[in-house]
Every structure is written in structure tokens, then in C-alpha cells.
Design a protein around this motif. Structure first.
Motif, PDB file in Angstrom:
ATOM      1  N   PHE A  95       0.793  -1.302   0.090  1.00 29.06           N
ATOM      2  CA  PHE A  95      -0.108  -0.005  -0.030  1.00 29.06           C
ATOM      3  C   PHE A  95       0.897   1.269  -0.087  1.00 29.06           C
ATOM      4  O   PHE A  95       1.872   1.410   0.674  1.00 29.06           O
ATOM      5  N   VAL A  96       0.441   2.188  -0.686  1.00 30.49           N
ATOM      6  CA  VAL A  96       1.067   3.576  -0.853  1.00 30.49           C
ATOM      7  C   VAL A  96       0.040   4.279   0.002  1.00 30.49           C
ATOM      8  O   VAL A  96      -1.249   4.614  -0.455  1.00 30.49           O
ATOM      9  N   VAL A  97       0.313   5.095   1.147  1.00 36.97           N
ATOM     10  CA  VAL A  97      -0.331   5.831   1.860  1.00 36.97           C
ATOM     11  C   VAL A  97      -0.324   7.375   1.600  1.00 36.97           C
ATOM     12  O   VAL A  97       0.972   7.716   1.760  1.00 36.97           O
ATOM     13  N   GLY A  98      -1.170   8.058   1.370  1.00 41.95           N
ATOM     14  CA  GLY A  98      -1.372   9.508   1.039  1.00 41.95           C
ATOM     15  C   GLY A  98      -2.524  10.072   1.894  1.00 41.95           C
ATOM     16  O   GLY A  98      -2.688   9.662   2.853  1.00 41.95           O
ATOM     17  N   ASP A  99      -3.088  11.162   0.981  1.00 41.38           N
ATOM     18  CA  ASP A  99      -4.002  11.890   1.891  1.00 41.38           C
ATOM     19  C   ASP A  99      -5.473  11.225   1.591  1.00 41.38           C
ATOM     20  O   ASP A  99      -6.022  11.234   2.760  1.00 41.38           O
ATOM     21  N   GLY A 100      -5.885  10.406   0.643  1.00 39.09           N
ATOM     22  CA  GLY A 100      -6.895   9.749   0.769  1.00 39.09           C
ATOM     23  C   GLY A 100      -6.813   8.169   0.755  1.00 39.09           C
ATOM     24  O   GLY A 100      -6.211   8.062   1.997  1.00 39.09           O
ATOM     25  N   GLU A 101      -7.673   7.590  -0.079  1.00 44.35           N
ATOM     26  CA  GLU A 101      -7.477   6.152   0.129  1.00 44.35           C
ATOM     27  C   GLU A 101      -6.121   5.783  -0.160  1.00 44.35           C
ATOM     28  O   GLU A 101      -5.753   6.252  -1.062  1.00 44.35           O
ATOM     29  N   PRO A 102      -5.539   4.781   0.682  1.00 42.50           N
ATOM     30  CA  PRO A 102      -4.250   4.036   0.270  1.00 42.50           C
ATOM     31  C   PRO A 102      -4.513   3.531  -0.843  1.00 42.50           C
ATOM     32  O   PRO A 102      -5.408   2.887  -1.387  1.00 42.50           O
TER      33      PRO A 102
END
Length: 225
Positions: free
Chosen positions: A208-215
């Protein structure tokens, strides 16, 4: 005009009780937390000003204590309440991934990883190590980098998988920029991780790449070998 003088349907607290928390804006949720405003400004006015000053909810929640405590309408007591609320949310998500319980919901794993990594100012690479029945053995943060990258060594991930006697791994890392789009380096790393773990008969279930929205799930993008 004070919030208590507004029509009931427009008051954030009454709106939450009638429609649920998901119906409220970031400013309305923050206003409920603040409870009171300052002279000439309601709690909702103050919430909007805070979000505008910091550039959104995430930068406000990620701001250092001194920057938050110095703002009008806040202070150490409210900062402590806010930090406690965030930690409660993280622990609530963690309860769904208790040690020894099967990870059957990829979305729950993604939410948990996002709660652990989204607020970090530097890139962090972490793994969930699972047994043959996909029960959680451990969560570990293995590498920490800069604001735009972390050097990840697949052999170290493999070594930790062996140490835990893991049969499967879910990997994740955050993008402090807030953009969860996987880079070419992320895609290449995923392939290398899957290949290194496969030599040990350990399966990489997702990255998973985690940012501001959904991963962003690289498995859903079809990027796992």
C-alpha cells in the motif's frame, strides 16, 4: 451570532446527531471539538480559520504542539484532547488487527496502515507479518527516510519475515507529499520484494502507498507478480 442561536438543523452537534458524523464538513467536526469560539467568532468561524491557516485538516493535525497551542481558542488543554482523540482513532483501527486474528479484510489493513503512517513527516516503510492463516504476528516499521524517499532493502524484509516465521507479508509506505500514486521506484520495489520473499516461500499479499486519500493498493493495480 453564537452557534446556540442558529436553527437546530444548522448546528454541527445537532446535525451530527440527526445525520451522522459523515454528513459534517471538516470545519463542522472541528467546531464540535473546539466547543466554544472566541470574542466575535463562533466555534465554526474559528474552525474555518484554523483550517485555512494550516491548509486543511491533515496539516493542522500534523502540526507541532507549540504551533497549535499558540493559536487563539486552543492551548495545551485542547491540544492534549486532540492528540488523545487521534490516538484513540488509531487504537480503534488496531483493534481490528489484533495479534493472532486473521486479516481477512484488505480495507481494514489499509485503514490501519494509513492511521499509522499518514501523519509521518518522513517516508516510512512498514510491514504486517502474517502466519499461514493470515493471522497477524507483528507490525514493524523497518525503514525511515526523508520527505521524498526511503531506502528499502528487500533482504532485510526477508530476514524479518524469517525471524517471525511469517508465511505472508503486507507492506506499506507513506508519501509525505500526500499523493498516493505509486512511483516507478515503488513498482520496481514491489517486484523485488515479491521475488525476494518468494524464495523463502513467503507471499507478498499487497503493498500500500499511503497518502491523503484512500491508500493505493499495488495488488489491485495488478502490479504484484
Amino acid at each position: 451570532m453564537a452557534i446556540r442561536h442558529w436553527p437546530a438543523a444548522e448546528r454541527p452537534r445537532e446535525k451530527l446527531l440527526a445525520q451522522g458524523p459523515e454528513a459534517l464538513s471538516d470545519a463542522e467536526l472541528l467546531a464540535i471539538f473546539l466547543r466554544t469560539g472566541v470574542r466575535g467568532r463562533s466555534a465554526l468561524d474559528l474552525a474555518r480559520e484554523l483550517l485555512a491557516r494550516f491548509g486543511g485538516l491533515r496539516p493542522l493535525l500534523d502540526a507541532p504542539p507549540a504551533a497549535v497551542c499558540a493559536l487563539p481558542g486552543l492551548g495545551p488543554a485542547k491540544y492534549a484532547q486532540l492528540a488523545a482523540a487521534l490516538e484513540l482513532a488509531r487504537r480503534h483501527l488496531q483493534e481490528r488487527l489484533r495479534r493472532g486474528e486473521a486479516v481477512t479484510d484488505p480495507a481494514a489493513a489499509a485503514r490501519y496502515l494509513a492511521a499509522r503512517l499518514r501523519h509521518r513527516p518522513r517516508e516510512v516503510f512498514a510491514c504486517l507479518f502474517l502466519d499461514a492463516r493470515h493471522r497477524l504476528i507483528a507490525y514493524e516499521e523497518l525503514f525511515t527516510g526523508t520527505i521524498d524517499g526511503a531506502q528499502v532493502h528487500p533482504r532485510e524484509v526477508a530476514r524479518r519475515a524469517l525471524a517471525h516465521n511469517a508465511a505472508a507479508v503486507i507492506a506499506a509506505h507513506n508519501h509525505p507529499s500526500g499523493v498516493a500514486e505509486p512511483s516507478a521506484a515503488d513498482r520496481a520495489l514491489t517486484r523485488r520484494l515479491a521475488e525476494a520473499l518468494a524464495l523463502l516461500e513467503v507471499r507478498l499479499l499487497d503493498h500500500f502507498v499511503v497518502g491523503d486519500g484512500e491508500p493505493c493498493s499495488l495488488a489491485q493495480l495488478g502490479l504484484l507478480p
